[in-house]
Design a protein around this motif. Structure first.
Motif, PDB file in Angstrom:
ATOM      1  N   GLY A  85      -2.333 -19.359 -26.918  1.00 32.14           N
ATOM      2  CA  GLY A  85      -3.442 -19.543 -25.986  1.00 32.14           C
ATOM      3  C   GLY A  85      -3.272 -20.763 -25.112  1.00 32.14           C
ATOM      4  O   GLY A  85      -3.560 -20.729 -23.910  1.00 32.14           O
ATOM      5  N   ALA A  86      -2.779 -21.861 -25.697  1.00 33.34           N
ATOM      6  CA  ALA A  86      -2.554 -23.075 -24.918  1.00 33.34           C
ATOM      7  C   ALA A  86      -1.480 -22.848 -23.863  1.00 33.34           C
ATOM      8  O   ALA A  86      -1.584 -23.337 -22.736  1.00 33.34           O
ATOM      9  CB  ALA A  86      -2.148 -24.221 -25.851  1.00 33.34           C
ATOM     10  N   GLU A  87      -0.461 -22.085 -24.219  1.00 32.20           N
ATOM     11  CA  GLU A  87       0.643 -21.842 -23.286  1.00 32.20           C
ATOM     12  C   GLU A  87       0.214 -21.012 -22.078  1.00 32.20           C
ATOM     13  O   GLU A  87       0.647 -21.263 -20.957  1.00 32.20           O
ATOM     14  CB  GLU A  87       1.798 -21.149 -24.007  1.00 32.20           C
ATOM     15  N   PRO A  91      -7.519 -20.867 -24.213  1.00 31.77           N
ATOM     16  CA  PRO A  91      -7.588 -21.537 -25.514  1.00 31.77           C
ATOM     17  C   PRO A  91      -8.205 -20.694 -26.625  1.00 31.77           C
ATOM     18  O   PRO A  91      -7.786 -20.792 -27.782  1.00 31.77           O
ATOM     19  CB  PRO A  91      -8.445 -22.776 -25.214  1.00 31.77           C
ATOM     20  N   ASP A  92      -9.200 -19.856 -26.283  1.00 29.20           N
ATOM     21  CA  ASP A  92      -9.901 -19.060 -27.294  1.00 29.20           C
ATOM     22  C   ASP A  92      -9.313 -17.652 -27.312  1.00 29.20           C
ATOM     23  O   ASP A  92      -9.998 -16.663 -27.021  1.00 29.20           O
ATOM     24  CB  ASP A  92     -11.389 -19.024 -26.975  1.00 29.20           C
ATOM     25  N   LEU A  93      -8.039 -17.572 -27.683  1.00 28.50           N
ATOM     26  CA  LEU A  93      -7.303 -16.303 -27.648  1.00 28.50           C
ATOM     27  C   LEU A  93      -7.007 -15.834 -29.071  1.00 28.50           C
ATOM     28  O   LEU A  93      -6.535 -16.597 -29.902  1.00 28.50           O
ATOM     29  CB  LEU A  93      -5.990 -16.480 -26.884  1.00 28.50           C
ATOM     30  N   PHE A  94      -7.276 -14.550 -29.303  1.00 31.26           N
ATOM     31  CA  PHE A  94      -7.022 -13.934 -30.607  1.00 31.26           C
ATOM     32  C   PHE A  94      -6.067 -12.758 -30.427  1.00 31.26           C
ATOM     33  O   PHE A  94      -6.057 -12.095 -29.385  1.00 31.26           O
ATOM     34  CB  PHE A  94      -8.321 -13.425 -31.242  1.00 31.26           C
ATOM     35  N   VAL A  95      -5.297 -12.469 -31.464  1.00 34.85           N
ATOM     36  CA  VAL A  95      -4.446 -11.290 -31.492  1.00 34.85           C
ATOM     37  C   VAL A  95      -4.807 -10.461 -32.716  1.00 34.85           C
ATOM     38  O   VAL A  95      -4.767 -10.952 -33.850  1.00 34.85           O
ATOM     39  CB  VAL A  95      -2.951 -11.672 -31.532  1.00 34.85           C
ATOM     40  N   LYS A  96      -5.196  -9.224 -32.476  1.00 34.39           N
ATOM     41  CA  LYS A  96      -5.461  -8.273 -33.551  1.00 34.39           C
ATOM     42  C   LYS A  96      -4.166  -7.509 -33.805  1.00 34.39           C
ATOM     43  O   LYS A  96      -3.706  -6.730 -32.963  1.00 34.39           O
ATOM     44  CB  LYS A  96      -6.594  -7.323 -33.134  1.00 34.39           C
ATOM     45  N   TYR A  97      -3.577  -7.741 -34.975  1.00 32.04           N
ATOM     46  CA  TYR A  97      -2.225  -7.268 -35.260  1.00 32.04           C
ATOM     47  C   TYR A  97      -2.253  -5.950 -36.038  1.00 32.04           C
ATOM     48  O   TYR A  97      -2.326  -5.924 -37.264  1.00 32.04           O
ATOM     49  CB  TYR A  97      -1.459  -8.327 -36.033  1.00 32.04           C
ATOM     50  N   GLU A  98      -2.170  -4.842 -35.303  1.00 33.16           N
ATOM     51  CA  GLU A  98      -2.231  -3.519 -35.903  1.00 33.16           C
ATOM     52  C   GLU A  98      -0.912  -3.097 -36.550  1.00 33.16           C
ATOM     53  O   GLU A  98      -0.852  -2.065 -37.219  1.00 33.16           O
ATOM     54  CB  GLU A  98      -2.660  -2.504 -34.849  1.00 33.16           C
ATOM     55  N   GLY A  99       0.118  -3.905 -36.360  1.00 31.49           N
ATOM     56  CA  GLY A  99       1.387  -3.630 -37.024  1.00 31.49           C
ATOM     57  C   GLY A  99       1.321  -3.752 -38.538  1.00 31.49           C
ATOM     58  O   GLY A  99       2.256  -3.363 -39.233  1.00 31.49           O
ATOM     59  N   ALA A 100       0.213  -4.291 -39.062  1.00 28.25           N
ATOM     60  CA  ALA A 100       0.056  -4.429 -40.508  1.00 28.25           C
ATOM     61  C   ALA A 100      -0.522  -3.174 -41.170  1.00 28.25           C
ATOM     62  O   ALA A 100      -0.758  -3.160 -42.373  1.00 28.25           O
ATOM     63  CB  ALA A 100      -0.837  -5.636 -40.824  1.00 28.25           C
ATOM     64  N   ASN A 101      -0.765  -2.130 -40.399  1.00 28.08           N
ATOM     65  CA  ASN A 101      -1.195  -0.859 -40.983  1.00 28.08           C
ATOM     66  C   ASN A 101      -0.065  -0.232 -41.789  1.00 28.08           C
ATOM     67  O   ASN A 101       1.106  -0.602 -41.628  1.00 28.08           O
ATOM     68  CB  ASN A 101      -1.657   0.088 -39.871  1.00 28.08           C
ATOM     69  N   PRO A 102      -0.375   0.746 -42.670  1.00 27.15           N
ATOM     70  CA  PRO A 102       0.644   1.270 -43.589  1.00 27.15           C
ATOM     71  C   PRO A 102       1.926   1.769 -42.930  1.00 27.15           C
ATOM     72  O   PRO A 102       3.021   1.515 -43.444  1.00 27.15           O
ATOM     73  CB  PRO A 102      -0.086   2.407 -44.308  1.00 27.15           C
ATOM     74  N   GLY A 359      -6.331 -15.440 -12.005  1.00 27.91           N
ATOM     75  CA  GLY A 359      -7.712 -15.914 -11.976  1.00 27.91           C
ATOM     76  C   GLY A 359      -8.725 -14.861 -12.365  1.00 27.91           C
ATOM     77  O   GLY A 359      -9.940 -15.098 -12.293  1.00 27.91           O
ATOM     78  N   ILE A 360      -8.258 -13.698 -12.814  1.00 29.58           N
ATOM     79  CA  ILE A 360      -9.172 -12.647 -13.275  1.00 29.58           C
ATOM     80  C   ILE A 360      -9.809 -13.057 -14.598  1.00 29.58           C
ATOM     81  O   ILE A 360     -11.003 -12.839 -14.834  1.00 29.58           O
ATOM     82  CB  ILE A 360      -8.432 -11.307 -13.432  1.00 29.58           C
ATOM     83  N   ILE A 361      -9.022 -13.652 -15.463  1.00 32.10           N
ATOM     84  CA  ILE A 361      -9.530 -14.176 -16.732  1.00 32.10           C
ATOM     85  C   ILE A 361      -9.839 -15.653 -16.565  1.00 32.10           C
ATOM     86  O   ILE A 361      -8.989 -16.431 -16.116  1.00 32.10           O
ATOM     87  CB  ILE A 361      -8.509 -13.977 -17.869  1.00 32.10           C
ATOM     88  N   ASP A 362     -11.058 -16.041 -16.915  1.00 30.86           N
ATOM     89  CA  ASP A 362     -11.439 -17.454 -16.871  1.00 30.86           C
ATOM     90  C   ASP A 362     -10.904 -18.186 -18.098  1.00 30.86           C
ATOM     91  O   ASP A 362     -10.764 -17.594 -19.180  1.00 30.86           O
ATOM     92  CB  ASP A 362     -12.962 -17.591 -16.833  1.00 30.86           C
ATOM     93  N   ARG A 363     -10.682 -19.479 -17.941  1.00 27.64           N
ATOM     94  CA  ARG A 363     -10.133 -20.280 -19.022  1.00 27.64           C
ATOM     95  C   ARG A 363     -11.039 -20.310 -20.253  1.00 27.64           C
ATOM     96  O   ARG A 363     -10.568 -20.376 -21.390  1.00 27.64           O
ATOM     97  CB  ARG A 363      -9.880 -21.710 -18.530  1.00 27.64           C
ATOM     98  N   ASP A 364     -12.356 -20.227 -20.038  1.00 25.65           N
ATOM     99  CA  ASP A 364     -13.281 -20.368 -21.165  1.00 25.65           C
ATOM    100  C   ASP A 364     -13.664 -19.033 -21.800  1.00 25.65           C
ATOM    101  O   ASP A 364     -14.551 -18.976 -22.653  1.00 25.65           O
ATOM    102  CB  ASP A 364     -14.547 -21.111 -20.723  1.00 25.65           C
TER     103      ASP A 364
END
Length: 404
Positions: A85-87, A91-102, A359-364
């Protein structure tokens, strides 16, 4: 289980034939309409006593839980990706990792419900067309349920990790001349003749299981609704499923706002992004889609119009990313967060980076990127796009010279 009915998404008529995937009146797409009146009496905390996974949300699913064919799908991690997120400036970035499914992809969420419904119907043989992940998932769940399984693959264009799974679980693997759309056309013909029960996302029960990723994200964020959810778009059922889940949570009063649904396509396979750019409600199919992200290499997405509605209704966005941007994002996620995803999955991260720069996504904004599949699904792409193995003499000095 909540009551439900299958209706035409286009004309609204009820559809009683459990084996059809299109409206007998207008030829439109189908969807499941849930009766959620009893769920309105509950609160999200009532789910706490249920095991984590797709069937935790049985009240929102149109299949009786006693028929569940499950291999413990769902319950995938939601990573708070501070370094990533910093890169990229979110900053408030999450990743939902669906690769952990069976079987290593989000397809397991839909397939547990789809195959469970097939068991309810008593069908002997299930089938699908696939660019890889769907076939791997269906083969596993068919094996668990004791059903015969046929998968129709586009000739020569399936990643090795996905092909290996379909073969390993015992499916009849058929390589069809042509691309994914050609393979799907044949699978649909087989289904119309009642030779197989089709479990592509045109089946209205598949997206019902895929809804659970949104329910799970809400659980993991303690119902603090994110501003935006970004996901790759291929056949487009996933973004529609998430939209449907959002509307259902609003209906029962568990959330009061909608996240902006943002669909990312590869530049070489982008009918939805093109339609969004043109501000239209329908898309023009592409005949020869091409991208390194094989899971989203689809030119005629079955749920394309549904995806556009999901994007427009939530104030979302759609754009494309190049193959080079996809590979760069795949590496960035791995080398900043230690998460290995396949190229199609990395499209969501590439899209987040591009939209922040635009600029479509705001920093906050609070943003969730859904990464749909495990990187080991397509090991050849990883190997071909990383630094080569270094030949090294058998000595400490030689190793030190390389490391320095």
């Amino acid at each position: 289980m909540s009551n439900h009915k299958v209706v035409c998404w286009d004309c609204g008529c009820d559809v009683d034939d459990p084996f059809t995937n299109i409206c007998p009146r207008c030829g439109g797409l189908l969807t499941v309409k849930m009766d959620l009146e009893k769920v309105k009496e509950k609160k999200p905390t009532d789910l706490a006593k249920e095991p984590i996974g797709v069937w935790r949300y049985a009240d929102f699913l149109p299949v009786d839980k006693k028929h569940a064919v499950s291999i413990k799908e769902g319950g995938t991690p939601l990573y708070s990706t501070k370094a990533l997120g910093a890169e990229i400036g979110i900053p408030d970035l999450f990743v939902k990792y669906e690769g952990a499914n069976p079987t290593g992809s989000f397809k397991d969420r839909g397939m547990t419900v789809g195959v469970s419904h097939a068991v309810e119907l008593g069908v002997p043989t299930v089938g699908c067309a696939s660019t890889g992940n769907t076939s791997a998932s269906l083969a596993a769940y068919a094996a668990k349920a004791g059903l015969k399984c046929a998968v129709f693959l586009p000739s020569g264009k399936v990643a090795a990790g996905k092909l290996a799974q379909a073969m390993f679980f015992g499916a009849k693997v058929l390589s069809i001349d042509g691309n994914f759309d050609d393979a799907l056309a044949l699978a649909r013909k087989m289904a119309e003749e009642r030779k197989i029960y089709l479990l592509n996302s045109i089946n209205p029960f598949r997206p019902e299981g895929q809804k659970s990723v949104l329910f799970e994200i809400m659980d993991q964020l303690q119902y603090d609704v994110p501003d935006r959810i970004i996901l790759p778009v291929g056949n487009a059922a996933n973004i529609w499923a998430i939209y449907k889940a959002i509307t259902e949570l609003k209906e029962v009063g568990w959330i009061d706002k909608m996240p902006m649904l943002t669909g990312i396509q590869a530049e070489g396979a982008s009918p939805i992004a093109s339609a969004f750019a043109a501000k239209t409600n329908d898309f023009v199919a592409e005949e020869n889609p091409e991208t390194i992200a094989t899971a989203i290499r689809i030119g005629n997405p079955i749920s394309g119009r549904k995806a556009l509605k999901a994007i427009y209704d939530t104030g979302g966005y759609s754009t494309t990313v190049t193959d080079a941007e996809i590979i760069a994002a795949q590496k960035l996620l791995g080398r900043r967060e230690g998460v290995c995803v396949e190229p199609a999955s990395a499209a969501s991260v590439a899209g987040a980076k591009k939209l922040r720069e635009m600029g479509i996504i705001d920093r906050d904004e609070k943003v969730v990127c859904i990464c749909t599949g495990n990187g080991l699904k397509d090991p050849d792409t990883i190997i071909n796009n990383c630094e080569p193995i270094i030949k090294c003499a058998n000595s400490v000095e030689a190793v030190e010279n390389i490391l320095n």
